[in-house]
Design a protein around this motif. Structure first.
Motif, PDB file in Angstrom:
ATOM      1  N   GLU A   1       0.850  -1.144  -0.010  1.00  0.00           N
ATOM      2  CA  GLU A   1       0.123   0.226  -0.112  1.00  0.00           C
ATOM      3  C   GLU A   1       0.833   1.029  -0.102  1.00  0.00           C
ATOM      4  O   GLU A   1       0.194   2.519   0.133  1.00  0.00           O
ATOM      5  N   ARG A   2       1.989   1.170   0.140  1.00  0.00           N
ATOM      6  CA  ARG A   2       3.091   2.269   0.161  1.00  0.00           C
ATOM      7  C   ARG A   2       4.002   2.089  -0.962  1.00  0.00           C
ATOM      8  O   ARG A   2       4.636   1.086  -1.367  1.00  0.00           O
TER       9      ARG A   2
ATOM     10  N   ASP B   1      -1.926   5.370  -8.231  1.00  0.00           N
ATOM     11  CA  ASP B   1      -3.209   5.647  -7.803  1.00  0.00           C
ATOM     12  C   ASP B   1      -3.949   4.303  -6.779  1.00  0.00           C
ATOM     13  O   ASP B   1      -4.906   4.744  -6.138  1.00  0.00           O
TER      14      ASP B   1
ATOM     15  N   LYS C   1      -2.271   3.295  -0.710  1.00  0.00           N
ATOM     16  CA  LYS C   1      -2.809   4.488   0.393  1.00  0.00           C
ATOM     17  C   LYS C   1      -1.573   5.364   0.847  1.00  0.00           C
ATOM     18  O   LYS C   1      -1.985   6.439   1.432  1.00  0.00           O
ATOM     19  N   ASP C   2      -0.372   5.061   0.711  1.00  0.00           N
ATOM     20  CA  ASP C   2       0.750   5.951   1.267  1.00  0.00           C
ATOM     21  C   ASP C   2       1.688   6.336   0.286  1.00  0.00           C
ATOM     22  O   ASP C   2       2.405   5.273  -0.228  1.00  0.00           O
ATOM     23  N   VAL C   3       1.802   7.402  -0.190  1.00  0.00           N
ATOM     24  CA  VAL C   3       2.604   7.598  -1.605  1.00  0.00           C
ATOM     25  C   VAL C   3       3.707   8.727  -1.177  1.00  0.00           C
ATOM     26  O   VAL C   3       3.300   9.858  -0.638  1.00  0.00           O
TER      27      VAL C   3
ATOM     28  N   ASN D   1      -8.590  10.534  -5.058  1.00  0.00           N
ATOM     29  CA  ASN D   1      -8.089   9.430  -4.299  1.00  0.00           C
ATOM     30  C   ASN D   1      -8.082   9.857  -2.806  1.00  0.00           C
ATOM     31  O   ASN D   1      -7.176  10.125  -2.018  1.00  0.00           O
TER      32      ASN D   1
ATOM     33  N   MET E   1      -5.981   8.371  -0.003  1.00  0.00           N
ATOM     34  CA  MET E   1      -4.534   8.518  -0.074  1.00  0.00           C
ATOM     35  C   MET E   1      -3.947   9.551   0.701  1.00  0.00           C
ATOM     36  O   MET E   1      -4.406  10.594   0.974  1.00  0.00           O
ATOM     37  N   LYS E   2      -2.805   9.308   1.459  1.00  0.00           N
ATOM     38  CA  LYS E   2      -1.952  10.143   2.037  1.00  0.00           C
ATOM     39  C   LYS E   2      -0.564  10.389   1.218  1.00  0.00           C
ATOM     40  O   LYS E   2      -0.080   9.431   0.785  1.00  0.00           O
TER      41      LYS E   2
END
Length: 110
Positions: free
Chosen positions: A15-16, A42, A45-47, A73, A76-77
């Motif tokens: 997710e990152r 996209d 969750k964590d970019v 999104n 998303m963080k």
């Protein structure tokens, strides 16, 4: 690497991710360049967007990433790294308060 990209808090699913902007685009000025940058991330969750070596993202590029993409999104963080010190005010101006809560700008360079 697994622990960094798929920590327990994400139920061990990937997710990152980190997207290095300068590798993706040499000139970060257009909406199309921004879309090419964010298209593969996209689903995360964590970019982290790493702007090391990028002189300045253009207004259209920044709007596409920090307003349009982040609105689309909502789960998303986003962490922004190595953005030149004069640019965070422009980036913050683009975001509304809901988006700004999910964006962290760190490690500004001179």
């Amino acid at each position: 690497m697994f622990q960094e990209s798929a920590p327990e808090e994400f139920d061990y699913s990937f997710e990152r991710t980190i997207a290095r902007v300068r590798i993706t685009e040499s000139e970060c000025i257009s909406r199309s360049a921004a879309k090419r940058l964010v298209a593969p991330v996209d689903e995360f969750k964590d970019v982290v967007l790493d702007f090391a070596g990028v002189s300045a993202p253009g207004q259209a590029f920044a709007d596409e990433v920090f307003r349009v993409f982040m609105q689309a999104n909502r789960g998303m963080k986003l962490k922004v790294r190595d953005l030149k010190s004069e640019l965070p005010p422009m980036v913050r101006h683009i975001m509304d308060s809901k988006i700004a809560e999910r964006v962290e700008i760190v490690a500004n360079v001179k």
